[in-house]
Design a protein around this motif. Structure first.
Motif, PDB file in Angstrom:
ATOM      1  N   GLU A 114      -2.652   1.833  -4.767  1.00  0.00           N
ATOM      2  CA  GLU A 114      -1.540   2.444  -4.048  1.00  0.00           C
ATOM      3  C   GLU A 114      -1.312   3.885  -4.483  1.00  0.00           C
TER       4      GLU A 114
ATOM      5  N   TRP B 141      -3.831   5.762  -2.591  1.00  0.00           N
ATOM      6  CA  TRP B 141      -3.441   5.700  -1.178  1.00  0.00           C
ATOM      7  C   TRP B 141      -2.351   6.717  -0.864  1.00  0.00           C
ATOM      8  N   ARG B 142      -1.331   6.835  -1.738  1.00  0.00           N
ATOM      9  CA  ARG B 142      -0.254   7.804  -1.511  1.00  0.00           C
ATOM     10  C   ARG B 142      -0.803   9.227  -1.483  1.00  0.00           C
ATOM     11  N   GLU B 143      -1.661   9.530  -2.460  1.00  0.00           N
ATOM     12  CA  GLU B 143      -2.232  10.886  -2.509  1.00  0.00           C
ATOM     13  C   GLU B 143      -3.073  11.162  -1.266  1.00  0.00           C
TER      14      GLU B 143
ATOM     15  N   TRP C 177      -0.889  12.070   1.751  1.00  0.00           N
ATOM     16  CA  TRP C 177      -0.429  13.457   1.718  1.00  0.00           C
ATOM     17  C   TRP C 177      -1.544  14.420   2.127  1.00  0.00           C
TER      18      TRP C 177
ATOM     19  N   LEU D 298       2.106  12.230  -6.236  1.00  0.00           N
ATOM     20  CA  LEU D 298       2.121  10.787  -6.401  1.00  0.00           C
ATOM     21  C   LEU D 298       3.528  10.208  -6.514  1.00  0.00           C
TER      22      LEU D 298
ATOM     23  N   ASP E 177       5.929  11.062  -4.625  1.00  0.00           N
ATOM     24  CA  ASP E 177       6.552  11.210  -3.313  1.00  0.00           C
ATOM     25  C   ASP E 177       5.620  10.594  -2.270  1.00  0.00           C
ATOM     26  N   VAL E 178       6.162  10.102  -1.187  1.00  0.00           N
ATOM     27  CA  VAL E 178       5.368   9.446  -0.154  1.00  0.00           C
ATOM     28  C   VAL E 178       5.704  10.059   1.199  1.00  0.00           C
TER      29      VAL E 178
END
Length: 473
Positions: free
Chosen positions: A183, A186-188, A191, A251, A253-254
């Motif tokens: 995850e 995935w978040r990075e 963005w 990372l 922040d989403v």
């Protein structure tokens, strides 16, 4: 015969069904989806062609697959219950309520949940332990386990027995260990997509062309230890530790998954992989994983060590038609060529492993080789008699044609499951002193074992042995 109940036959539940079946368990599946039987059948076809190809010994005889009409029918009499329903806590609790009264004494439910803690799952009193796998379950060995210790101990034992690597969590956390890493990446990636830095294809290339390959064999910390050079991990941390405070990542922040971002991901993913069906992608994934895992298996690194440990628990040897079985092996995709059949080099490898098994049989094993003696191949003749394809289980028997002085002459027969002779491999070897690299007589105990085996095989026909190249009879 052990019996597993699989509740929920989707991608993960179907993978569990394949893993248990191919390790000799009977499996009962409950899934209300009218297409569940078809979907699991297709997944099992993929698993049959890939999981056995990781091993150089045969897995146990495949168990029996059945489809239950209810949760209770599937669970009754089961030694293991694997819940793989959708990630909704209310749905899981409802399923556990159905199961609880039908578990054997001391039994529990193993949940495939990808994020809920065991304490959340067991909140209404059902005995539940997290046993979280990774897709495809029938190939990837990791299973993250958490819950009450008495259940974790049993889960550890069962998971290891079917060739997986159990990782018991020291503390309960949401999403466990592996998913937290996934995850974060995935978040990075989201963005980078939203900010126009890279496409889905470019992000995947950055992973699969670099650190993804390193992680497959060494994980995170061993990789960084090497990056520190001779000074090791401490040097790496001293050099690169301060960069963790630099504003390089988002990372924490989403991005909002609004319609525009979802549409962008969908379009780019379609352009990247839309020309292949899901089943074609699965076969491609499985073939690639088999090649990578067999590569790791050669050195015992990472997941390769799990395979070797499991293989040591599988039976070997036996006889067929009065000859020793020196190899039983499913053909991995790495042994096939552009024509779709097993290629010439693979037959040589097959013969070499069969020869090694015969050497062990007569006492020329690893300890003997370590003492400074071995057999060297000096001549080989192969006859290709029938096509062999990916996933075919081959049985090799070995006949000792000659064992005089320094010579050992072998005749390997390679047969398919239907009994058809696929190939013969005739091999001449010389016993060699590894120090001088010169031929010499074998030690007395090996010579005696060879003499006994040669006498047992004397007078047997060896169709095609001794012929010239191109001679078929």
């Amino acid at each position: 015969m052990s019996r597993a109940a699989i509740i929920g036959g989707g991608v993960v539940g179907g993978g569990w069904a394949a893993r248990f079946l191919l390790n000799g368990w009977d499996v009962a599946v409950f899934d209300p989806d009218p297409d569940a039987e078809r979907k699991i059948g297709e997944m099992l076809d993929n698993a049959r062609a890939s999981l056995p190809a990781l091993y150089d010994r045969p897995l146990p005889p495949e168990g029996r697959l059945s489809f239950a009409a209810s949760v209770v029918e599937a669970v009754t009499g089961a030694d293991w219950v694997q819940e793989s329903v959708s990630e909704r806590l209310d749905l899981k609790h409802a399923v556990y309520d159905e199961i609880a009264g039908h578990l054997p004494e001391g039994g529990f439910v193993a949940s495939s949940t990808s994020g809920f803690k065991a304490s959340d799952l067991a909140a209404r009193g059902a005995p539940v332990v997290v046993v979280h796998p990774f897709n495809p379950v029938y190939l990837l060995p990791l299973a993250e386990i958490s819950g009450e210790a008495r259940y974790c101990d049993r889960a550890h034992e069962i998971v290891a027995s079917i060739g997986m690597h159990p990782l018991v969590l020291r503390k309960e956390i949401d999403a466990f260990i592996g998913n937290r890493f996934q995850e974060a990446v995935w978040r990075e990636a989201l963005w980078m997509l939203k900010d126009g830095i890279a496409t889905t294809s470019e992000i995947d290339d950055a992973i699969r062309m670099s650190f993804g390959l390193r992680w497959a064999q060494m994980g995170l910390f061993e990789t960084y230890r090497i990056a520190g050079g001779e000074a090791g991990m401490q040097s790496y941390i001293e050099q690169f530790g301060p960069t963790l405070g630099w504003p390089r990542t988002k990372l924490m922040d989403v991005p909002e998954l609004d319609d525009a971002l979802i549409d962008m991901i969908g379009r780019q993913s379609d352009a990247q992989s839309g020309h292949l069906s899901t089943r074609a992608l699965e076969r491609l994934r499985d073939d690639n994983l088999v090649a990578i895992l067999r590569g790791l298996r050669r050195t015992g690194s990472g997941a390769g060590g799990v395979l070797l440990e499991h293989e040591r628990s599988l039976p070997e040897g036996g006889e067929l038609d009065g000859l020793p079985i020196t190899l039983r092996k499913s053909v991995p995709v790495t042994w096939t060529d552009y024509n779709g059949h097993m290629n010439e080099a693979a037959y040589l490898e097959l013969g070499s492993w069969a020869t090694d098994a015969l050497m062990k049989l007569v006492g020329a094993d690893a300890a003997y080789i370590a003492s400074g003696k071995s057999f060297f191949t000096v001549d080989t003749r192969i006859r290709y008699l029938d096509e062999v394809h990916r996933g075919t289980m081959l049985t090799v028997t070995t006949q000792l044609l000659e064992a005089t002085g320094k010579k050992m002459k072998l005749f390997h027969r390679v047969t398919k499951p239907d009994g058809i002779l696929a190939a013969t491999i005739e091999t001449l070897l010389l016993h060699t002193d590894l120090t001088s690299r010169r031929a010499c007589p074998p030690d007395p105990q090996v010579a005696a074992a060879l003499e006994t085996l040669a006498a047992a095989h004397a007078g047997r026909p060896a169709e095609g042995a001794g012929g010239a190249v191109g001679q078929r009879s």
